[in-house]
Design a protein around this motif. Structure first.
Motif, PDB file in Angstrom:
ATOM      1  N   MET A  64       0.859  -1.192   0.000  1.00 52.41           N
ATOM      2  CA  MET A  64       0.000   0.000   0.000  1.00 52.41           C
ATOM      3  C   MET A  64       0.893   1.240   0.000  1.00 52.41           C
ATOM      4  O   MET A  64       1.824   1.351   0.792  1.00 52.41           O
ATOM      5  CB  MET A  64      -0.890   0.011   1.241  1.00 52.41           C
ATOM      6  N   SER A  65       0.612   2.150  -0.933  1.00 56.55           N
ATOM      7  CA  SER A  65       1.438   3.335  -1.079  1.00 56.55           C
ATOM      8  C   SER A  65       1.159   4.339   0.037  1.00 56.55           C
ATOM      9  O   SER A  65       0.161   4.242   0.767  1.00 56.55           O
ATOM     10  CB  SER A  65       1.178   3.994  -2.434  1.00 56.55           C
ATOM     11  N   VAL A  66       2.015   5.340   0.146  1.00 53.43           N
ATOM     12  CA  VAL A  66       1.856   6.375   1.169  1.00 53.43           C
ATOM     13  C   VAL A  66       0.572   7.158   0.945  1.00 53.43           C
ATOM     14  O   VAL A  66      -0.148   7.486   1.896  1.00 53.43           O
ATOM     15  CB  VAL A  66       3.072   7.319   1.153  1.00 53.43           C
ATOM     16  N   SER A  67       0.270   7.451  -0.312  1.00 56.44           N
ATOM     17  CA  SER A  67      -0.952   8.216  -0.604  1.00 56.44           C
ATOM     18  C   SER A  67      -2.199   7.422  -0.233  1.00 56.44           C
ATOM     19  O   SER A  67      -3.183   7.981   0.277  1.00 56.44           O
ATOM     20  CB  SER A  67      -0.993   8.592  -2.084  1.00 56.44           C
ATOM     21  N   GLU A  68      -2.176   6.109  -0.488  1.00 56.73           N
ATOM     22  CA  GLU A  68      -3.324   5.272  -0.111  1.00 56.73           C
ATOM     23  C   GLU A  68      -3.499   5.224   1.397  1.00 56.73           C
ATOM     24  O   GLU A  68      -4.627   5.277   1.916  1.00 56.73           O
ATOM     25  CB  GLU A  68      -3.147   3.870  -0.678  1.00 56.73           C
ATOM     26  N   ILE A  69      -2.383   5.131   2.117  1.00 54.27           N
ATOM     27  CA  ILE A  69      -2.455   5.145   3.582  1.00 54.27           C
ATOM     28  C   ILE A  69      -3.021   6.466   4.074  1.00 54.27           C
ATOM     29  O   ILE A  69      -3.845   6.518   4.997  1.00 54.27           O
ATOM     30  CB  ILE A  69      -1.051   4.886   4.182  1.00 54.27           C
TER      31      ILE A  69
END
Length: 274
Positions: free
Chosen positions: A1-6
């Motif tokens: 999971m990418s930083v933006s998704e988190i």
């Protein structure tokens, strides 16, 4: 999971948290109310006013008994069999005389038993509603209050005292208008208290009850304890069922700052020393 998704997941959770918290609180209230109704064989109605906080500016906003409240209580009464007992929980500083008197008269006319529970306080219009009940249950520290009418920000009795004690030539027209309204308001509230309490105007006890509650003998925020209420002849007991106090705990005071009172919210029992 990418930083933006988190980040977006965190944002969604934070956004939904207040709504989820309120839904859980509503469900808890419904469970406790349902349990009380099953236990007591009654319809439970709550009239609870808390100081609320405006969503943007953060200013405190006090709530009082208003027409919306009276309409809601009257609807609840209409949906209940006339002979079914009503348990009405009051937690209010008072409010509009019209709204409070509508609720009080509707309660007074019910053939079924109406019990008012006052966990903390029911002042002014809240007391007026309590007077209409068949029984009043107060916690040991709960209070009622006088029901004397207020004209604007002033006591009707105090306005009449000015007119009585001061030469009319020195009284302005606005005060004389207020005094005329005050006389009418006092006469109306006296008759309403007599109606709700069935106080006999020909007996000393009946006259004392009506006069002390409605004619400005106390300040409007004077706390009438359970003992004083019993001395006045009101049907008051202090046998507050613990489930009603637990129910009030589900109506927390909204706040955006650190609370002034803090404690570990669990019952403590004294341990015997050996």
């Amino acid at each position: 999971m990418s930083v933006s998704e988190i980040f977006w997941l965190f944002f969604i959770l934070v956004t939904l948290q207040p709504a989820l918290k309120q839904r859980l609180l509503d469900a808890s209230r419904a469970r406790v109310i349902g349990a009380i109704e099953r236990q007591r064989g009654s319809r439970v109605i709550l009239l609870v006013h808390r100081q609320e906080t405006m969503s943007l500016l953060g200013f405190p906003l006090m709530r009082y008994i208003d027409i919306q409240d009276s309409e809601a209580v009257l609807r609840a009464l209409d949906l209940t069999d006339p002979n079914m007992p009503i348990d009405l929980v009051l937690h209010t500083p008072g409010g509009l005389a019209l709204a409070a008197s509508q609720i009080a008269r509707a309660i007074h006319r019910r053939p079924g038993k109406v019990t008012v529970f006052v966990p903390h306080y029911a002042m002014s219009g809240g007391t007026l509603i309590a007077l209409a009940a068949d029984a009043i249950v107060m916690s040991p520290h709960a209070v009622l209050g006088p029901v004397d009418p207020q004209i604007g920000a002033n006591s009707a009795a105090s306005i009449l005292a000015v007119v009585r004690d001061k030469p009319i030539q020195e009284i302005d027209d606005q005060t004389l208008i207020w005094a005329d309204q005050a006389r009418k308001a006092l006469a109306q509230i006296r008759e309403l208290v007599r109606e709700l309490t069935a106080a006999d105007r020909d007996t000393e006890a009946g006259r004392r009850l009506v006069e002390l509650l409605s004619e400005g003998h106390f300040t409007h925020d004077y706390p009438i304890t359970a003992g004083v209420a019993r001395d006045l002849g009101l049907p008051v007991s202090e046998d507050m069922p613990p489930e009603f106090m637990r129910l009030m705990a589900l109506y927390p005071q909204p706040t955006r700052q650190r609370p002034a009172v803090e404690f570990i919210p669990s019952p403590y029992r004294k341990v015997d020393e050996r």
